[in-house]
Design a protein around this motif. Structure first.
Motif, PDB file in Angstrom:
ATOM      1  N   SER A 194       0.826  -1.025   0.014  1.00 26.67           N
ATOM      2  CA  SER A 194      -0.119   0.109   0.018  1.00 26.67           C
ATOM      3  C   SER A 194       0.956   1.125   0.193  1.00 26.67           C
ATOM      4  O   SER A 194       2.186   0.993  -0.224  1.00 26.67           O
ATOM      5  CB  SER A 194      -0.971   0.119   1.157  1.00 26.67           C
ATOM      6  OG  SER A 194      -0.169   0.304   2.368  1.00 26.67           O
ATOM      7  N   ASP A 195       0.228   2.370  -0.037  1.00 24.20           N
ATOM      8  CA  ASP A 195       1.272   3.599   0.026  1.00 24.20           C
ATOM      9  C   ASP A 195       2.031   3.839   1.288  1.00 24.20           C
ATOM     10  O   ASP A 195       3.257   4.434   1.279  1.00 24.20           O
ATOM     11  CB  ASP A 195       0.354   4.895  -0.361  1.00 24.20           C
ATOM     12  CG  ASP A 195       0.055   4.980  -1.957  1.00 24.20           C
ATOM     13  OD1 ASP A 195       0.600   4.235  -2.519  1.00 24.20           O
ATOM     14  OD2 ASP A 195      -1.075   5.745  -2.281  1.00 24.20           O
ATOM     15  N   SER A 196       1.602   3.367   2.261  1.00 22.20           N
ATOM     16  CA  SER A 196       2.060   3.618   3.601  1.00 22.20           C
ATOM     17  C   SER A 196       2.828   2.323   4.052  1.00 22.20           C
ATOM     18  O   SER A 196       3.660   2.518   5.070  1.00 22.20           O
ATOM     19  CB  SER A 196       1.252   3.964   4.815  1.00 22.20           C
ATOM     20  OG  SER A 196       0.024   2.897   4.740  1.00 22.20           O
ATOM     21  N   GLU A 197       2.579   1.356   3.707  1.00 24.81           N
ATOM     22  CA  GLU A 197       3.178   0.041   4.146  1.00 24.81           C
ATOM     23  C   GLU A 197       3.232  -1.141   3.163  1.00 24.81           C
ATOM     24  O   GLU A 197       2.485  -1.143   2.263  1.00 24.81           O
ATOM     25  CB  GLU A 197       2.544  -0.391   5.392  1.00 24.81           C
ATOM     26  CG  GLU A 197       3.560  -1.523   6.349  1.00 24.81           C
ATOM     27  CD  GLU A 197       2.654  -1.941   7.510  1.00 24.81           C
ATOM     28  OE1 GLU A 197       3.301  -1.455   8.629  1.00 24.81           O
ATOM     29  OE2 GLU A 197       1.624  -2.542   7.648  1.00 24.81           O
ATOM     30  N   SER A 198       4.367  -1.891   3.114  1.00 24.77           N
ATOM     31  CA  SER A 198       4.417  -3.055   2.196  1.00 24.77           C
ATOM     32  C   SER A 198       4.752  -4.260   3.007  1.00 24.77           C
ATOM     33  O   SER A 198       5.495  -4.359   4.112  1.00 24.77           O
ATOM     34  CB  SER A 198       5.626  -2.925   1.285  1.00 24.77           C
ATOM     35  OG  SER A 198       5.292  -1.828   0.523  1.00 24.77           O
TER      36      SER A 198
END
Ligand SMILES: Cc1cc2nc3c(=O)[nH]c(=O)nc-3n(C[C@H](O)[C@H](O)[C@H](O)COP(=O)(O)OP(=O)(O)OC[C@H]3O[C@@H](n4cnc5c(N)ncnc54)[C@H](O)[C@@H]3O)c2cc1C
Length: 454
Positions: free
Chosen positions: A136-140
């Motif tokens: 996702s944009d904030s965490e992988s």
């Protein structure tokens, strides 16, 4: 994620670096200078990637020409300084005039990388390969495979893809160009080391020039089935040992399982053709044998990610400068590929007047991502620009810039493509990176290693 039922463990980190080649290793050290947790994952059992698997010379620290300038500094200097302390460094001219090389002992370099990670507090996992990504944009969530524990996950807020092949980018659905898609891909090379070379005899018989003409003659007459008419054979830190970069494997895809298998087999076959040729034809090599092949075939290019900016041939050859440049490069385009007549050649093109170009921060950020950097040989460049900007002093500089940028993005809660570039450049300068073109030879005298010239 279809692996979920087989996941054995989950780790969390702040900055995750995939691949411990020259780019990823420096990124891990730089990122650890902040206050965040840093994790480095490497598929082999040792650090360094190409720097320790097959090579022994950092190019790109110095510009080519009669009056070389030192254009890289900071963490890359720390690595060379540490090697110099144990006498594992000397400088040598490039076989093709592409600038002074910093020759090192690659076995010692493994130890230097390991020690630097331990000292910096990097959490390191060896024998571990990235095999899938959910982002996702904030965490992988990155899924790794280790033979002992099977599949496991590392969750991370920031990702630095330093896998050389852009593996994170591939699994995360980030757009890239594959080498060979539009222009011929650069060839692959198994390097090898030969011991017990009588260097006095070799030099008395004409040294490099003699070797060059005998190789060209054997190639042209077909007296030995050599794959190339030229190559680099140079002294190593170990006495009477020569390292050779001459094998050439083309027309197979290193990202295909059948392709890379064929390439490994062919690379080894060619290395022993060279051994026979050297022993029989080159004075000084009579009692010499191969003592080591590179632990994998050297792959020059595979995936090149499409970034916020793409470095071009014109940027390099016109020595362009950028407001957001985070390191410098003066290396020529060195393109190992087929010519129109189907023969393998190396094409050289130099930055005019020993000049340097700047490399924008934006080449390290893939398009449409907020928490990711792509560094090293998969960074955002065209085929030609990549052929200039792939030396290890530059890949280490990419690591340095991305490592500091990842810290800054966490410290200030900024996206990768929206960080304060003035602050990042100041951090780089404070840590010793060279961001203005120095006067000739300017920085070299500060380093003990820069006076040890063979
Ligand atoms: C034959 C050859 C000769 C060269 N000669 C020189 C030279 O003399 N001097 C010079 O300065 N440059 C030279 N270069 C260029 C330079 O070595 C490379 O461009 C540079 O080393 C690339 O560094 P990197 O860190 O981007 O990638 P790599 O060194 O390829 O490192 C990538 C790392 O990621 C790991 N990895 C890959 N996939 C995964 C995964 N899925 N999960 C976990 N880990 C993974 C790999 O094992 C590796 O350790 C040469 C290149 C080649 C191939």
């Amino acid at each position: 994620m279809h692996f979920t039922k087989n996941i054995t463990k989950t780790y969390s980190t702040d900055i995750l670096i995939i691949g411990s080649g020259s780019a990823g290793s420096v990124a891990a050290i730089a990122a650890s200078m902040g206050k965040h947790k840093v994790t480095l994952v490497e598929r082999y059992g040792f650090p360094g990637g190409t720097s320790t698997q097959m090579l022994d010379t950092f190019y790109g620290f110095f510009t080519p020409s009669e009056e070389p300038k030192k254009i890289v500094g900071g963490v890359p200097d720390l690595i060379v300084n540490t090697l110099a302390k144990s006498g594992d460094v000397f400088l040598r001219p490039n076989s093709y005039g592409a600038g002074t090389g910093v020759n090192y002992n690659p076995e010692r370099l493994k130890l230097v990388w390991d020690s630097a990670f331990i000292q910096a507090g990097v959490q390191t996992f060896y024998h571990t390969s990235l095999v899938a990504v959910e982002k996702s944009d904030s965490e992988s969530n990155c899924v790794f495979f280790n033979k002992g524990i099977g599949f496991f996950v590392i969750k991370s807020k920031r990702i630095i893809d330093a896998s050389g092949d852009g593996d994170y980018a591939h699994w995360a659905g980030i757009a890239y160009e594959k080498a060979g898609e539009f222009e011929p891909a650069q060839s692959m090379t198994t390097t090898f080391r030969m011991s017990n070379v009588d260097l006095n005899k070799y030099k008395e018989a004409g040294g490099k020039q003699m070797m060059k003409s005998k190789m060209a003659n054997a190639y042209q007459t077909g007296s030995y089935p050599l794959p190339r008419k030229e190559g680099s054979a140079h002294e190593m830190c170990q006495q009477n040992c020569i390292s050779t970069v001459a094998v050439k494997v083309t027309d197979v895809d290193p990202l295909d399982v059948e392709g890379i298998t064929l390439a490994e087999i062919e690379g080894r076959r060619q290395a022993f053709i060279f051994e026979e040729f050297f022993r029989e034809e080159i004075p000084g090599y009579e009692n010499s044998k191969i003592i080591g092949l590179s632990s994998q075939i050297g792959v020059r290019e595979t995936r090149r990610v499409y970034g916020e900016y793409r470095l071009t041939k014109e940027d390099c050859m016109e020595a362009r400068r950028f407001k957001d440049e985070v390191f410098l490069c003066g290396a020529p385009i060195e393109d190992h590929r087929k010519s129109l007549d189907g023969k393998e050649e190396t094409f050289w093109q130099y930055v005019p007047n020993g000049g340097t170009y700047g490399v924008p921060y934006r080449t390290l950020i893939p398009k449409n991502t907020l928490n990711t950097w792509v560094i090293g040989r998969c960074f955002s460049a065209t085929h030609d620009a990549h052929a200039s900007c792939r030396s290890m002093a530059q890949t280490m500089s990419m690591g340095q810039a991305a490592g500091f940028a990842a810290v800054q993005s966490l410290d200030y809660d900024q996206d990768a493509n929206n960080i304060d570039i003035i602050k990042l450049r100041k951090k780089l300068k404070d840590q010793g990176a060279v961001l203005e073109t120095p006067l000739k030879n300017a920085d070299t005298r500060r380093n003990g290693w820069a006076n040890n010239f063979k």
